[in-house]
Write an enzyme that holds these catalytic residues in place. Structure first.
Site, PDB file in Angstrom:
ATOM      1  N   ARG A  51       0.849  -1.188   0.000  1.00 10.36           N
ATOM      2  CA  ARG A  51       0.000   0.000   0.000  1.00 10.36           C
ATOM      3  C   ARG A  51       0.889   1.243   0.000  1.00 10.36           C
ATOM      4  NH1 ARG A  51      -3.407  -2.879  -1.527  1.00 10.36           N
ATOM      5  NH2 ARG A  51      -5.424  -3.374  -0.596  1.00 10.36           N
TER       6      ARG A  51
ATOM      7  N   HIS B  29      -0.865   0.053  -9.801  1.00 11.08           N
ATOM      8  CA  HIS B  29      -1.516  -0.878  -8.856  1.00 11.08           C
ATOM      9  C   HIS B  29      -2.002  -2.134  -9.599  1.00 11.08           C
ATOM     10  CE1 HIS B  29      -3.758  -1.121  -4.771  1.00 11.08           C
ATOM     11  NE2 HIS B  29      -3.538  -2.343  -5.259  1.00 11.08           N
TER      12      HIS B  29
HETATM   13  P1  NAP Z   1      -1.263 -11.881   4.761  1.00  8.43           P
HETATM   14  O1  NAP Z   1      -1.334 -13.301   4.306  1.00  8.43           O
HETATM   15  O2  NAP Z   1      -2.212 -11.418   5.814  1.00  8.43           O
HETATM   16  O3  NAP Z   1       0.238 -11.619   5.241  1.00  8.43           O
HETATM   17  C1  NAP Z   1       0.608 -10.494   5.938  1.00  8.43           C
HETATM   18  C2  NAP Z   1       2.021 -10.696   6.488  1.00  8.43           C
HETATM   19  O4  NAP Z   1       2.437  -9.461   7.089  1.00  8.43           O
HETATM   20  C3  NAP Z   1       2.100 -11.767   7.574  1.00  8.43           C
HETATM   21  O5  NAP Z   1       3.288 -12.504   7.425  1.00  8.43           O
HETATM   22  C4  NAP Z   1       2.157 -10.938   8.859  1.00  8.43           C
HETATM   23  O6  NAP Z   1       2.844 -11.564   9.946  1.00  8.43           O
HETATM   24  C5  NAP Z   1       2.941  -9.749   8.393  1.00  8.43           C
HETATM   25  N1  NAP Z   1       2.714  -8.603   9.287  1.00  8.43           N
HETATM   26  C6  NAP Z   1       1.553  -7.974   9.583  1.00  8.43           C
HETATM   27  N2  NAP Z   1       1.749  -6.978  10.467  1.00  8.43           N
HETATM   28  C7  NAP Z   1       3.080  -6.985  10.741  1.00  8.43           C
HETATM   29  C8  NAP Z   1       3.902  -6.212  11.602  1.00  8.43           C
HETATM   30  N3  NAP Z   1       3.414  -5.239  12.354  1.00  8.43           N
HETATM   31  N4  NAP Z   1       5.224  -6.511  11.654  1.00  8.43           N
HETATM   32  C9  NAP Z   1       5.741  -7.518  10.903  1.00  8.43           C
HETATM   33  N5  NAP Z   1       5.007  -8.298  10.061  1.00  8.43           N
HETATM   34  C10 NAP Z   1       3.690  -8.022   9.993  1.00  8.43           C
HETATM   35  O7  NAP Z   1      -1.462 -10.894   3.515  1.00  8.43           O
HETATM   36  P2  NAP Z   1      -1.199 -11.166   1.967  1.00  8.43           P
HETATM   37  O8  NAP Z   1      -2.324 -11.881   1.338  1.00  8.43           O
HETATM   38  O9  NAP Z   1       0.172 -11.737   1.824  1.00  8.43           O
HETATM   39  O10 NAP Z   1      -1.229  -9.662   1.402  1.00  8.43           O
HETATM   40  C11 NAP Z   1      -0.361  -8.660   1.895  1.00  8.43           C
HETATM   41  C12 NAP Z   1      -0.768  -7.294   1.386  1.00  8.43           C
HETATM   42  O11 NAP Z   1      -0.474  -7.164   0.007  1.00  8.43           O
HETATM   43  C13 NAP Z   1      -2.264  -6.993   1.454  1.00  8.43           C
HETATM   44  O12 NAP Z   1      -2.661  -6.576   2.749  1.00  8.43           O
HETATM   45  C14 NAP Z   1      -2.433  -5.884   0.431  1.00  8.43           C
HETATM   46  O13 NAP Z   1      -2.299  -4.616   1.043  1.00  8.43           O
HETATM   47  C15 NAP Z   1      -1.252  -6.102  -0.520  1.00  8.43           C
HETATM   48  N6  NAP Z   1      -1.704  -6.478  -1.881  1.00  8.43           N
HETATM   49  C16 NAP Z   1      -1.355  -5.669  -2.922  1.00  8.43           C
HETATM   50  C17 NAP Z   1      -1.740  -6.025  -4.198  1.00  8.43           C
HETATM   51  C18 NAP Z   1      -1.351  -5.184  -5.384  1.00  8.43           C
HETATM   52  O14 NAP Z   1      -1.840  -5.407  -6.483  1.00  8.43           O
HETATM   53  N7  NAP Z   1      -0.443  -4.242  -5.233  1.00  8.43           N
HETATM   54  C19 NAP Z   1      -2.475  -7.200  -4.427  1.00  8.43           C
HETATM   55  C20 NAP Z   1      -2.805  -7.978  -3.339  1.00  8.43           C
HETATM   56  C21 NAP Z   1      -2.413  -7.613  -2.067  1.00  8.43           C
HETATM   57  P3  NAP Z   1       2.260 -12.891  10.642  1.00  8.43           P
HETATM   58  O15 NAP Z   1       2.445 -13.974   9.609  1.00  8.43           O
HETATM   59  O16 NAP Z   1       3.120 -13.080  11.815  1.00  8.43           O
HETATM   60  O17 NAP Z   1       0.813 -12.604  10.935  1.00  8.43           O
HETATM   61  C1  GLV Z   2      -5.132  -5.285  -4.034  1.00 10.59           C
HETATM   62  O1  GLV Z   2      -4.439  -4.348  -3.803  1.00 10.59           O
HETATM   63  C2  GLV Z   2      -5.639  -6.170  -3.047  1.00 10.59           C
HETATM   64  O2  GLV Z   2      -5.545  -5.851  -1.858  1.00 10.59           O
HETATM   65  O3  GLV Z   2      -6.164  -7.228  -3.424  1.00 10.59           O
END
Ligand code: NAP
Ligand code: GLV
Length: 306
Positions: free
Chosen positions: A221, A269
């Site tokens: 983000r 994005h």
């Molecule tokens: P996820 O499975 O919830 O993984 C989040 C990771 O971040 C987990 O490993 C978590 O640790 C870690 N985390 C959270 N808070 C933290 C902190 N304070 N300190 C250290 N580590 C922390 O999420 P995801 O599915 O991988 O997605 C991640 C993010 O990618 C989404 O929230 C979204 O904003 C972004 N995204 C962007 C796009 C795009 O097109 N640009 C697309 C999809 C997603 P734990 O494992 O210990 O809980």
């Molecule tokens: C895209 O940014 C998503 O959070 O899926």
């Protein structure tokens, strides 16, 4: 089962058709103000009015992985908030990040400039050992990206909130592990959810702790990054470049310095898009599991913010 669909910036008809095909016994309608109460909702960027009118919802399926915008709203108190859990996003994210890392490591931007000038000029091979990649966030997307990068034999560091172990990844966790994680990394990839703890996490202080010639890839983000701090460190030479897919304000305003900065690559994005068929299949599967009283992946912890 009554399902209401309320997604902005989304062509609703193909989603409605797909959801109806996947859930033939459900009554699935497009939400409009004053619509009857539903049991569950499929949403993207809904208005507060939507939730004010649907306080009885039991489940809310977000058709994206990030829920930072959703959690700013007053949500139905008893609803499970369920985010997309991969649904075809992780391989896209792995492609995007590997492309950005390899483009930087192999100096392809230099070859592109040479091509324009008709110049045949080799660059010296560089050592992967000098390009350790640090991934902030080792969740569904971060773990997949770490796996893909280690296939290319880059040293990979990962940082998460809770301790983790992943083959080929040097894992760090929590506030205590952050400094060592940064010092061990030259390329920094952000795949954290946006929460109170992670907002502005890439700032002058933290980015200065990366190894010299550092490179930043933000695919999470825009509010994770303090734009002016990145620009100052690029201009001082401490950082060598950045690939940015997400911004504080989207679309990125025309006057923003990132557009013209020679060391910054901007994409709109798009690193991991929501894929309709995969997402519908996942939502239908989770709805069926919830109806059977089973646990499903991707349920958001409202207290933690992701
Ligand atoms: P996820 O499975 O919830 O993984 C989040 C990771 O971040 C987990 O490993 C978590 O640790 C870690 N985390 C959270 N808070 C933290 C902190 N304070 N300190 C250290 N580590 C922390 O999420 P995801 O599915 O991988 O997605 C991640 C993010 O990618 C989404 O929230 C979204 O904003 C972004 N995204 C962007 C796009 C795009 O097109 N640009 C697309 C999809 C997603 P734990 O494992 O210990 O809980
Ligand atoms: C895209 O940014 C998503 O959070 O899926």
């Amino acid at each position: 089962m009554r399902i209401t669909f309320c997604c902005t910036d989304t062509a609703s008809e193909p989603w409605l058709q797909g959801l109806r095909a996947a859930l033939p016994d459900a009554q699935i309608t497009l939400w409009s103000a004053g619509a009857p109460a539903a049991d569950c909702a499929v949403v993207w960027a809904p208005s507060q009015q939507f939730f004010d009118e649907q306080p009885q919802l039991q489940a809310v399926f977000n058709i994206g992985a990030g829920v930072d915008a959703l959690l700013k709203l007053q949500l139905p108190p008893n609803a499970k908030i369920v985010r997309l859990d991969d649904a075809g996003m992780s391989v896209q994210m792995a492609e995007y990040v590997c492309h950005a890392v390899i483009r930087h490591f192999r100096e392809f931007d230099g070859y592109e400039a040479d091509t324009r000038q008709g110049k045949w000029s080799f660059r010296k091979p560089r050592a992967r050992a000098d390009f350790p990649v640090g991934i902030m966030g080792l969740g569904v997307l971060g773990e997949r990206v770490a796996r893909a990068l280690s296939q290319f034999e880059f040293p990979v560091n990962g940082w998460s909130r809770s301790p983790k172990a992943a083959e080929g990844v040097r894992c760090f966790s929590g506030a205590d592990g952050f400094k060592d994680f940064l010092a061990a990394s030259r390329v920094l990839v952000c795949l954290l959810p946006l929460t109170a703890d992670t907002r502005d996490i890439m700032n002058r202080k933290t980015l200065s702790q990366l190894q010299p010639g550092g490179y930043v890839i933000n695919v999470a983000r825009g509010a994770h990054l303090v734009d002016e701090d990145l620009l100052a460190l690029l201009d001082s030479g401490h950082l060598g470049g950045a690939t940015l897919d997400v911004f504080r304000s989207e679309p990125l305003p025309a006057e923003h310095p990132f557009w013209k900065h020679p060391k910054v690559t901007v994409t709109p994005h798009t690193s991991a898009r929501t894929l309709r068929s995969e997402s519908i299949a996942q939502i239908a599967g989770k709805l069926a599991a919830l109806q059977r009283g089973e646990a499903v992946a991707g349920v958001v912890d409202r207290g933690q913010g992701y």
